[in-house]
Design a protein around this motif. Structure first.
Motif, mmCIF file in Angstrom:
data_model
loop_
_atom_site.group_PDB
_atom_site.id
_atom_site.type_symbol
_atom_site.label_atom_id
_atom_site.label_comp_id
_atom_site.label_asym_id
_atom_site.label_seq_id
_atom_site.Cartn_x
_atom_site.Cartn_y
_atom_site.Cartn_z
ATOM 1 N N ARG A 7 0.826 -1.208 0.000
ATOM 2 C CA ARG A 7 0.000 0.000 0.000
ATOM 3 C C ARG A 7 0.861 1.261 0.000
ATOM 4 O O ARG A 7 0.458 2.294 -0.523
ATOM 5 C CB ARG A 7 -0.935 -0.011 1.214
ATOM 6 C CG ARG A 7 -1.943 -1.151 1.162
ATOM 7 C CD ARG A 7 -2.991 -1.036 2.257
ATOM 8 N NE ARG A 7 -3.779 -2.258 2.342
ATOM 9 C CZ ARG A 7 -4.755 -2.600 1.498
ATOM 10 N NH1 ARG A 7 -5.037 -1.788 0.488
ATOM 11 N NH2 ARG A 7 -5.418 -3.724 1.640
ATOM 12 N N ARG A 8 2.057 1.161 0.562
ATOM 13 C CA ARG A 8 2.960 2.302 0.570
ATOM 14 C C ARG A 8 3.456 2.630 -0.835
ATOM 15 O O ARG A 8 3.865 3.749 -1.117
ATOM 16 C CB ARG A 8 4.147 2.007 1.498
ATOM 17 C CG ARG A 8 4.955 3.222 1.879
ATOM 18 C CD ARG A 8 5.870 2.945 3.072
ATOM 19 N NE ARG A 8 6.782 1.847 2.822
ATOM 20 C CZ ARG A 8 6.891 0.764 3.589
ATOM 21 N NH1 ARG A 8 6.110 0.626 4.651
ATOM 22 N NH2 ARG A 8 7.756 -0.189 3.307
ATOM 23 N N SER A 9 3.397 1.664 -1.731
ATOM 24 C CA SER A 9 3.886 1.870 -3.096
ATOM 25 C C SER A 9 2.828 2.425 -4.042
ATOM 26 O O SER A 9 3.103 2.652 -5.223
ATOM 27 C CB SER A 9 4.412 0.546 -3.661
ATOM 28 O OG SER A 9 3.346 -0.346 -3.934
ATOM 29 N N ALA B 174 9.683 0.267 -7.113
ATOM 30 C CA ALA B 174 10.386 0.019 -5.853
ATOM 31 C C ALA B 174 10.277 1.245 -4.955
ATOM 32 O O ALA B 174 10.252 2.372 -5.427
ATOM 33 C CB ALA B 174 11.852 -0.317 -6.111
ATOM 34 N N TYR B 175 10.234 0.963 -3.647
ATOM 35 C CA TYR B 175 10.124 2.035 -2.660
ATOM 36 C C TYR B 175 11.389 2.023 -1.804
ATOM 37 O O TYR B 175 11.360 1.824 -0.597
ATOM 38 C CB TYR B 175 8.877 1.804 -1.796
ATOM 39 C CG TYR B 175 8.442 2.988 -0.961
ATOM 40 C CD1 TYR B 175 7.704 4.023 -1.518
ATOM 41 C CD2 TYR B 175 8.756 3.064 0.388
ATOM 42 C CE1 TYR B 175 7.290 5.103 -0.754
ATOM 43 C CE2 TYR B 175 8.351 4.135 1.171
ATOM 44 C CZ TYR B 175 7.625 5.155 0.591
ATOM 45 O OH TYR B 175 7.209 6.223 1.356
ATOM 46 N N ASP B 176 12.527 2.199 -2.465
ATOM 47 C CA ASP B 176 13.821 2.074 -1.805
ATOM 48 C C ASP B 176 14.449 3.447 -1.614
ATOM 49 O O ASP B 176 15.120 3.977 -2.495
ATOM 50 C CB ASP B 176 14.743 1.173 -2.640
ATOM 51 C CG ASP B 176 16.054 0.860 -1.932
ATOM 52 O OD1 ASP B 176 16.224 1.328 -0.798
ATOM 53 O OD2 ASP B 176 16.885 0.142 -2.514
ATOM 54 N N ASP C 27 10.789 4.655 -9.779
ATOM 55 C CA ASP C 27 9.662 5.389 -9.191
ATOM 56 C C ASP C 27 8.492 5.476 -10.170
ATOM 57 O O ASP C 27 7.570 6.266 -9.968
ATOM 58 C CB ASP C 27 10.090 6.785 -8.756
ATOM 59 C CG ASP C 27 10.604 7.634 -9.916
ATOM 60 O OD1 ASP C 27 10.866 7.068 -11.003
ATOM 61 O OD2 ASP C 27 10.753 8.860 -9.741
ATOM 62 N N GLN C 28 8.534 4.676 -11.216
ATOM 63 C CA GLN C 28 7.466 4.667 -12.212
ATOM 64 C C GLN C 28 6.568 3.446 -12.049
ATOM 65 O O GLN C 28 6.928 2.463 -11.393
ATOM 66 C CB GLN C 28 8.065 4.694 -13.623
ATOM 67 C CG GLN C 28 8.879 5.942 -13.917
ATOM 68 C CD GLN C 28 9.347 6.014 -15.368
ATOM 69 O OE1 GLN C 28 8.756 5.394 -16.253
ATOM 70 N NE2 GLN C 28 10.397 6.770 -15.613
ATOM 71 N N LYS D 143 4.858 7.715 -15.249
ATOM 72 C CA LYS D 143 5.167 8.375 -13.986
ATOM 73 C C LYS D 143 4.187 9.510 -13.759
ATOM 74 O O LYS D 143 3.863 10.255 -14.680
ATOM 75 C CB LYS D 143 6.604 8.918 -14.005
ATOM 76 C CG LYS D 143 7.038 9.578 -12.706
ATOM 77 C CD LYS D 143 8.507 9.990 -12.772
ATOM 78 C CE LYS D 143 8.967 10.609 -11.463
ATOM 79 N NZ LYS D 143 10.397 10.954 -11.487
ATOM 80 N N VAL D 144 3.713 9.637 -12.538
ATOM 81 C CA VAL D 144 2.818 10.730 -12.171
ATOM 82 C C VAL D 144 3.640 11.832 -11.506
ATOM 83 O O VAL D 144 4.322 11.596 -10.510
ATOM 84 C CB VAL D 144 1.704 10.258 -11.218
ATOM 85 C CG1 VAL D 144 0.821 11.438 -10.806
ATOM 86 C CG2 VAL D 144 0.858 9.172 -11.875
ATOM 87 N N LEU D 145 3.582 13.032 -12.084
ATOM 88 C CA LEU D 145 4.284 14.186 -11.539
ATOM 89 C C LEU D 145 3.279 15.080 -10.822
ATOM 90 O O LEU D 145 2.304 15.537 -11.424
ATOM 91 C CB LEU D 145 4.986 14.972 -12.654
ATOM 92 C CG LEU D 145 5.995 14.182 -13.506
ATOM 93 C CD1 LEU D 145 6.518 15.051 -14.646
ATOM 94 C CD2 LEU D 145 7.145 13.689 -12.648
ATOM 95 N N HIS D 146 3.505 15.325 -9.537
ATOM 96 C CA HIS D 146 2.617 16.175 -8.751
ATOM 97 C C HIS D 146 3.203 17.586 -8.675
ATOM 98 O O HIS D 146 4.366 17.765 -8.322
ATOM 99 C CB HIS D 146 2.452 15.623 -7.329
ATOM 100 C CG HIS D 146 1.900 14.233 -7.258
ATOM 101 N ND1 HIS D 146 0.594 13.931 -7.564
ATOM 102 C CD2 HIS D 146 2.489 13.058 -6.920
ATOM 103 C CE1 HIS D 146 0.388 12.641 -7.411
ATOM 104 N NE2 HIS D 146 1.532 12.083 -7.027
#
Length: 565
Positions: free
Chosen positions: A108-110, A124-126, A136-137, A191-194
Motif C-alpha cells: 500500500r505504501r507503493s 520500488a520504494y527504496d 519510481d514509475q 510516472k505521475v508528476l505532482h
C-alpha cells in the motif's frame, strides 16, 4: 531528436492513505472457464499428484491445498477480523504468516495516485538507493502481481483505474526520434508528476524512447489483455471489457501482432530486451516468454471480443493463429530426453519438405550442460528456435505461462513440474526462482551481452533468482496438482524476504546473496509473495489467471511425417 513525451494534465492531485477494504467474495462471470458452482460444497478429497488441475474441480483443490486442516469448511467465512486485515487471511482458520501484514503495508505504501485516485504501484520504494532511475514509475508488467493481489483481496478499483489509464496512454502518438510506433503499442511505464503549486497532476509515459536500448515492450500489451480478463473474472463485471474503448484497445494490440509479413512461422519475431529481460541477453528471435504471453493474450482476447463486424474479423484471425502457434510451439520448442537424443542424431543440410532437421540445427551446437541437465523424467520449452539456432536455456516465466495458458499439453505441463522436482537445486536453490538457467559466462557472456556489467554470471537477468516469479510458480503448481512444490518454494522465500527488505533479485548459483544492484522494497517481490500465499490458501483465485485446455486445439501430438526418424 524530437522524442515526444506523453502528457496528461489533471486536476488537483491527492494522496490517499490506502484503498478501502471490502469483502473479497466476488461474483464470477458466465464466461468462466471453470465450473465454480460447486465451490461452496468443498468435499473432503485429497489431491493425487498424477491428476491435473483440468481433471479436478476447484472445490477439490481448495481442500487439498489447505495444509491438511480438518476443519476447512469452517474457515470459509466472509467476515473480517479487523479493518486492515486482508480478506484472504481472514477467510483462513490458521494464523497467517507474520510477513503477510508487513507485505500488505509495504504494497500500500507503493501506491501511486492521479487526481486522488490510485492508478498503480511504483516499481520500488527504496529510499536508501541513491539512484532512483525509473524505479519510481508504474510499469505495466510490474503492476500485474500487484493488481492480482488487490483483486484477490476484493479491491478491484485500482485495477480498473490502471486499465483505463494505460488504455488512454495507448491512444497517444508515440515517436522515437523520427520514427512513429504502431498505434496499438502500450507503454512500458508511466510516472505521475505532482505539482503542489499549480495543484495539478501530470503523467509522463515511456514507450521505449527512454528505456535502456530503446526497445519497445512487446509484453506490455499482452499483460494488459491478460489483466483485463483477470479483472473480468474476479469481479464478474463484463461492462468494462465490453466498452468501445477496451474493445478498440484489444483490437489495436492484436493488429500489431497479427499483421501479415514475411514470417514463415506463427511465432512473433522480437528484438532483444523487449520483455522482462529488458537488456541484451541473446533472446532476440522468437523468445519463449513472448510466445507464451502471445498465446495467452490471444486466448484471453478471444473470450472478451464482441462478435460484431470488427470483432468477428479478429476472432477468425485469432483462431487460425492459435491453432498454428500451439502446433509450432508444442512440436518444435518442446525438449525432453527423447527429443534431445533425436536432435543429437540429426543430419544436416537437408532439403525439401521431407527434411527431419527442419531448422538445420547443427548437433555440435548443442551445449554440453544440457546433456547433464536433462533428466529422464521431465521436459521444458526451450528459450528460442530459429533457423540454425536453438537456445536450450530454461526460462521460468515462459514455461509457467505456457502451463497457465494451456499452451503446454497436460502431459507437457506435468513434465515441466517433474523438471522442477528433479532439478530443484539448479532452478530454485535457496531462493525461488531462477529467471533462466544456466548463466552465460566468459567469452560467451562478452559476445552475447556486450560485456554488460549488470548481467554478469548468476546475477540479474543472467541466472539471477527473482522472488516475483513465485506467484507464477505457485499458479502452475496448483493447476498441475503439485501444491507441495509451491509450499516448499514459499517456505524458502519466507525465510529471507522480509529480513532482507524485499529485494528485487538475488545473485549466485543458489540465489544465496542479495543482488549486487538489487533495489530493496521491490513492489513486485512483495506482491508476488502475497499472490502466491492467497492462491495457495484459496485456489479458486487461480481462475482469473488460468485458462483451461481448448479441446479443439488439442493436437494428436504427432509431428509431421518428416519428424519421424
Amino acid at each position: 531528436m524530437d522524442c515526444v513525451k506523453v502528457l496528461l494534465d489533471g486536476g488537483k492531485g491527492g494522496v490517499e492513505s490506502g484503498l478501502k477494504n471490502v469483502s473479497s467474495h466476488c461474483s464470477i462471470s458466465e464466461m468462466d472457464d471453470y465450473d465454480l458452482s460447486k465451490l461452496l460444497e468443498r468435499p473432503r478429497l485429497n489431491i493425487e499428484r498424477q491428476r491435473s488441475f483440468d481433471e479436478r474441480s476447484l472445490s477439490e483443490l481448495s481442500v487439498g491445498l489447505s495444509r491438511g486442516l480438518d476443519h476447512y469448511e469452517s474457515a470459509y467465512s466472509p467476515g473480517r477480523s479487523a479493518l486492515d486485515t486482508p480478506a484472504s487471511s481472514a477467510r483462513n482458520s490458521f494464523e497467517p504468516h507474520p510477513m503477510v501484514a508487513d507485505a500488505w503495508e509495504a504494497l500500500r505504501r507503493s501506491l501511486v495516485h492521479f487526481r486522488g485516485q490510485p492508478v498503480g504501484t511504483i516499481a520500488a520504494y527504496d529510499h536508501a538507493s541513491e539512484e532512483v532511475l525509473n524505479y519510481d514509475q508504474v510499469f505495466v508488467r510490474d503492476f500485474v502481481p500487484s493488481a492480482l493481489a488487490f483483486l484477490m483481496n476484493g479491491e478491484p478499483d485500482i485495477v480498473k483505474n490502471f486499465l483505463l489509464k494505460t488504455l488512454q496512454l495507448q491512444g497517444w502518438e508515440k515517436r522515437i526520434d523520427r520514427f512513429k510506433l504502431g498505434e496499438g503499442a502500450m507503454p512500458a511505464s508511466f510516472k505521475v508528476l505532482h505539482d503542489p503549486v499549480r495543484r495539478t497532476d501530470t503523467i509522463v509515459a515511456d514507450f521505449g524512447e527512454s528505456a535502456i536500448g530503446r526497445v519497445a515492450p512487446i509484453d506490455s500489451g499482452f499483460w494488459w489483455i491478460i489483466l483485463l480478463r483477470a479483472y473480468t473474472k474476479s469481479t464478474g463485471d463484463l461492462s468494462l471489457a465490453e466498452t468501445p474503448e477496451c474493445q478498440k484497445g484489444m483490437r489495436l494490440i492484436l493488429a500489431l501482432c497479427l499483421s501479415e509479413g514475411f514470417d514463415t512461422f506463427p511465432t512473433l519475431l522480437c528484438a532483444d530486451g523487449c520483455s522482462m529481460i529488458d537488456r541484451r541477453m541473446g533472446i532476440y528471435g522468437y523468445p519463449i516468454e513472448i510466445q507464451s504471453l502471445f498465446f495467452m493474450a490471444l486466448r484471453a482476447a478471444l473470450a472478451m471480443l464482441k462478435h460484431d463486424a470488427e470483432g468477428k474479423e479478429f476472432i477468425e484471425r485469432i483462431v487460425k493463429r492459435l491453432h498454428a502457434l500451439s502446433y509450432h510451439m508444442r512440436s518444435y520448442f518442446w525438449l525432453d530426453f527423447q527429443q534431445l537424443n533425436d536432435i543429437y542424431r540429426y543430419k544436416t543440410e537437408e532439403y525439401s519438405h521431407t527434411a527431419v532437421n527442419k531448422f538445420n540445427v547443427i548437433p555440435d551446437s548443442i551445449p554440453d550442460w544440457v546433456f547433464d541437465f536433462m533428466p529422464t523424467r521431465g521436459g521444458y520449452f526451450i528459450g528460442n528456435v530459429s533457423p540454425a539456432r536453438m537456445d536450450f536455456r530454461w526460462f521460468a516465466l515462459g514455461n509457467c505461462v505456457a502451463i497457465l495458458s494451456s499452451l503446454a499439453t497436460p502431459e507437457q505441463a506435468s513434465a515441466i513440474m517433474d523438471l522442477f522436482e528433479e532439478r530443484w537445486e539448479e532452478l530454485v536453490g535457496e531462493m525461488p526462482l531462477k529467471i533462466c538457467y544456466p548463466a552465460i559466462e566468459s567469452h560467451e557472456w562478452r559476445i552475447v551481452t556486450g560485456c554488460d556489467p549488470k548481467n554478469t554470471r548468476w546475477s540479474y537477468h543472467n541466472g539471477g533468482s527473482w522472488p516475483v516469479l513465485l506467484w507464477l510458480l505457485t499458479a502452475a503448481c496448483i493447476k498441475t496438482g503439485r501444491p507441495q512444490i509451491a509450499r516448499r518454494a514459499i517456505d524458502l522465500a519466507e525465510s529471507r524476504l522480509l529480513k532482507d527488505s524485499w529485494p528485487e533479485y538475488y545473485d549466485g548459483k543458489l540465489g544465496r546473496y542479495i543482488g549486487k544492484q538489487a533495489r530493496k522494497y521491490q513492489t513486485w517481490s512483495i506482491a508476488g509473495y502475497l499472490v502466491a500465499k492467497m492462491m495457495l490458501e484459496d485456489p479458486s483465485h487461480l481462475g482469473m489467471i488460468s485458462l483451461e485446455e481448448d479441446k479443439q486445439m488439442k493436437p494428436v501430438l504427432k509431428r509431421s511425417s518428416s519428424w519421424t526418424c
